[in-house]
Design a protein around this motif. Structure first.
Motif, PDB file in Angstrom:
ATOM      1  N   MET A  97      -8.932  43.089   2.380  1.00 44.33           N
ATOM      2  CA  MET A  97      -9.152  42.462   1.078  1.00 44.33           C
ATOM      3  C   MET A  97     -10.427  43.021   0.451  1.00 44.33           C
ATOM      4  O   MET A  97     -11.457  43.109   1.106  1.00 44.33           O
ATOM      5  N   LYS A  98     -10.341  43.410  -0.787  1.00 49.24           N
ATOM      6  CA  LYS A  98     -11.535  43.920  -1.458  1.00 49.24           C
ATOM      7  C   LYS A  98     -12.198  42.809  -2.271  1.00 49.24           C
ATOM      8  O   LYS A  98     -11.629  41.737  -2.459  1.00 49.24           O
ATOM      9  N   THR A  99     -13.398  43.080  -2.764  1.00 49.49           N
ATOM     10  CA  THR A  99     -14.131  42.117  -3.575  1.00 49.49           C
ATOM     11  C   THR A  99     -13.516  42.057  -4.967  1.00 49.49           C
ATOM     12  O   THR A  99     -13.276  43.091  -5.594  1.00 49.49           O
ATOM     13  N   ILE A 100     -13.270  40.840  -5.444  1.00 47.70           N
ATOM     14  CA  ILE A 100     -12.683  40.645  -6.772  1.00 47.70           C
ATOM     15  C   ILE A 100     -13.655  39.827  -7.615  1.00 47.70           C
ATOM     16  O   ILE A 100     -14.146  38.783  -7.167  1.00 47.70           O
ATOM     17  N   VAL A 101     -13.940  40.318  -8.819  1.00 46.38           N
ATOM     18  CA  VAL A 101     -14.803  39.607  -9.769  1.00 46.38           C
ATOM     19  C   VAL A 101     -13.959  39.237 -10.973  1.00 46.38           C
ATOM     20  O   VAL A 101     -13.250  40.083 -11.520  1.00 46.38           O
ATOM     21  N   LYS A 102     -14.018  37.971 -11.368  1.00 45.63           N
ATOM     22  CA  LYS A 102     -13.295  37.495 -12.554  1.00 45.63           C
ATOM     23  C   LYS A 102     -14.278  36.811 -13.487  1.00 45.63           C
ATOM     24  O   LYS A 102     -15.305  36.300 -13.040  1.00 45.63           O
ATOM     25  N   PHE A 103     -13.913  36.769 -14.762  1.00 49.23           N
ATOM     26  CA  PHE A 103     -14.755  36.115 -15.760  1.00 49.23           C
ATOM     27  C   PHE A 103     -14.002  34.973 -16.420  1.00 49.23           C
ATOM     28  O   PHE A 103     -12.797  35.072 -16.658  1.00 49.23           O
ATOM     29  N   TYR A 104     -14.728  33.895 -16.720  1.00 50.75           N
ATOM     30  CA  TYR A 104     -14.150  32.686 -17.301  1.00 50.75           C
ATOM     31  C   TYR A 104     -15.023  32.202 -18.450  1.00 50.75           C
ATOM     32  O   TYR A 104     -16.235  32.408 -18.447  1.00 50.75           O
ATOM     33  N   GLU A 105     -14.405  31.529 -19.390  1.00 51.11           N
ATOM     34  CA  GLU A 105     -15.162  30.876 -20.459  1.00 51.11           C
ATOM     35  C   GLU A 105     -15.811  29.604 -19.927  1.00 51.11           C
ATOM     36  O   GLU A 105     -16.957  29.312 -20.205  1.00 51.11           O
ATOM     37  N   ILE A 106     -15.027  28.853 -19.150  1.00 53.76           N
ATOM     38  CA  ILE A 106     -15.526  27.572 -18.653  1.00 53.76           C
ATOM     39  C   ILE A 106     -14.790  27.203 -17.365  1.00 53.76           C
ATOM     40  O   ILE A 106     -13.627  27.546 -17.188  1.00 53.76           O
ATOM     41  N   VAL A 107     -15.501  26.559 -16.461  1.00 54.88           N
ATOM     42  CA  VAL A 107     -14.913  25.934 -15.273  1.00 54.88           C
ATOM     43  C   VAL A 107     -15.645  24.614 -15.089  1.00 54.88           C
ATOM     44  O   VAL A 107     -16.671  24.372 -15.723  1.00 54.88           O
ATOM     45  N   ASP A 108     -15.144  23.796 -14.206  1.00 56.12           N
ATOM     46  CA  ASP A 108     -15.825  22.531 -13.945  1.00 56.12           C
ATOM     47  C   ASP A 108     -17.236  22.814 -13.423  1.00 56.12           C
ATOM     48  O   ASP A 108     -17.425  23.641 -12.527  1.00 56.12           O
ATOM     49  N   ASN A 109     -18.211  22.141 -13.992  1.00 53.04           N
ATOM     50  CA  ASN A 109     -19.615  22.338 -13.662  1.00 53.04           C
ATOM     51  C   ASN A 109     -19.883  22.240 -12.156  1.00 53.04           C
ATOM     52  O   ASN A 109     -20.732  22.945 -11.618  1.00 53.04           O
ATOM     53  N   SER A 110     -19.156  21.383 -11.474  1.00 57.46           N
ATOM     54  CA  SER A 110     -19.394  21.178 -10.040  1.00 57.46           C
ATOM     55  C   SER A 110     -19.071  22.421  -9.207  1.00 57.46           C
ATOM     56  O   SER A 110     -19.531  22.552  -8.078  1.00 57.46           O
ATOM     57  N   LEU A 111     -18.292  23.358  -9.770  1.00 57.67           N
ATOM     58  CA  LEU A 111     -17.929  24.577  -9.048  1.00 57.67           C
ATOM     59  C   LEU A 111     -19.029  25.638  -9.072  1.00 57.67           C
ATOM     60  O   LEU A 111     -19.015  26.569  -8.273  1.00 57.67           O
ATOM     61  N   LEU A 112     -19.985  25.507  -9.997  1.00 56.84           N
ATOM     62  CA  LEU A 112     -21.008  26.540 -10.174  1.00 56.84           C
ATOM     63  C   LEU A 112     -22.033  26.496  -9.042  1.00 56.84           C
ATOM     64  O   LEU A 112     -22.775  25.535  -8.901  1.00 56.84           O
ATOM     65  N   LYS A 113     -22.054  27.556  -8.246  1.00 55.82           N
ATOM     66  CA  LYS A 113     -22.933  27.622  -7.068  1.00 55.82           C
ATOM     67  C   LYS A 113     -24.142  28.540  -7.263  1.00 55.82           C
ATOM     68  O   LYS A 113     -25.114  28.429  -6.541  1.00 55.82           O
ATOM     69  N   PHE A 114     -24.049  29.480  -8.207  1.00 55.82           N
ATOM     70  CA  PHE A 114     -25.087  30.492  -8.379  1.00 55.82           C
ATOM     71  C   PHE A 114     -25.451  30.667  -9.850  1.00 55.82           C
ATOM     72  O   PHE A 114     -24.637  30.395 -10.722  1.00 55.82           O
ATOM     73  N   ALA A 115     -26.651  31.188 -10.063  1.00 57.39           N
ATOM     74  CA  ALA A 115     -27.052  31.672 -11.386  1.00 57.39           C
ATOM     75  C   ALA A 115     -27.548  33.099 -11.175  1.00 57.39           C
ATOM     76  O   ALA A 115     -28.322  33.363 -10.250  1.00 57.39           O
ATOM     77  N   VAL A 116     -27.074  34.020 -12.003  1.00 55.82           N
ATOM     78  CA  VAL A 116     -27.527  35.410 -11.972  1.00 55.82           C
ATOM     79  C   VAL A 116     -28.023  35.764 -13.352  1.00 55.82           C
ATOM     80  O   VAL A 116     -27.368  35.459 -14.352  1.00 55.82           O
ATOM     81  N   ILE A 117     -29.184  36.421 -13.403  1.00 54.21           N
ATOM     82  CA  ILE A 117     -29.803  36.730 -14.685  1.00 54.21           C
ATOM     83  C   ILE A 117     -29.970  38.242 -14.819  1.00 54.21           C
ATOM     84  O   ILE A 117     -30.681  38.873 -14.024  1.00 54.21           O
ATOM     85  N   VAL A 118     -29.293  38.820 -15.794  1.00 58.54           N
ATOM     86  CA  VAL A 118     -29.531  40.215 -16.155  1.00 58.54           C
ATOM     87  C   VAL A 118     -30.696  40.163 -17.138  1.00 58.54           C
ATOM     88  O   VAL A 118     -30.641  39.436 -18.129  1.00 58.54           O
ATOM     89  N   ALA A 119     -31.764  40.901 -16.830  1.00 56.92           N
ATOM     90  CA  ALA A 119     -32.983  40.771 -17.628  1.00 56.92           C
ATOM     91  C   ALA A 119     -33.532  42.120 -18.070  1.00 56.92           C
ATOM     92  O   ALA A 119     -33.353  43.132 -17.396  1.00 56.92           O
TER      93      ALA A 119
END
Length: 141
Positions: free
Chosen positions: A1-23
């Motif tokens: 299995m390879k790494t899969i990245v997906k993008f979403y407009e919105i998900v339930d807030n409780s699912l958010l585990k990380f914050a990443v900042i491009v700066a």
């Protein structure tokens, strides 16, 4: 299995585990070098229990770069499914973009140093994830 990245407009807030900042700072990309690695990564990290995800982003940006004067804005939600992470389960994070005006002199984390790059580095800590997150931010800025 390879790494899969997906993008979403919105998900339930409780699912958010990380914050990443491009700066960026003064037109240069801001990347961190962890004390235990020879690669570069975007500032970011795990959400603490009871923490608002936007506060996670601000805390991690400060801890990992020393940023004290900055503008930060949300970009989107993303997910990563990787065989070597979280038992292969899809995990969610929130992606941000920040313009840093000034840094404190001292770092408060496991980051060894912060480097500013004219061009994007090629030796990524997460080569299957970070370039995709950067692509997303480049469409915004």
């Amino acid at each position: 299995m390879k790494t899969i990245v997906k993008f979403y407009e919105i998900v339930d807030n409780s699912l958010l585990k990380f914050a990443v900042i491009v700066a960026k700072s003064n037109g240069k990309w801001v990347f961190c070098k962890h004390k235990e690695r020879d690669t570069y990564e975007c500032p970011g990290g795990h959400r603490e229990a009871g923490e608002n995800i936007d506060n996670t982003a601000r805390r991690e940006l400060y801890e990992e770069t020393g940023a004290i004067d900055y503008m930060i804005q949300p970009v989107c939600i993303y997910s990563v499914t990787a065989p070597d992470n979280f038992d292969g389960k899809e995990t969610f994070g929130k992606l941000y973009y920040a313009e840093i005006k000034s840094f404190e002199g001292e770092l408060h984390s496991e980051i060894e140093r912060v480097e500013l790059f004219e061009d994007l580095p090629t030796n990524w800590t997460y080569p299957q994830i970070q370039p995709l997150l950067l692509e997303k931010v480049l469409r915004l800025i």
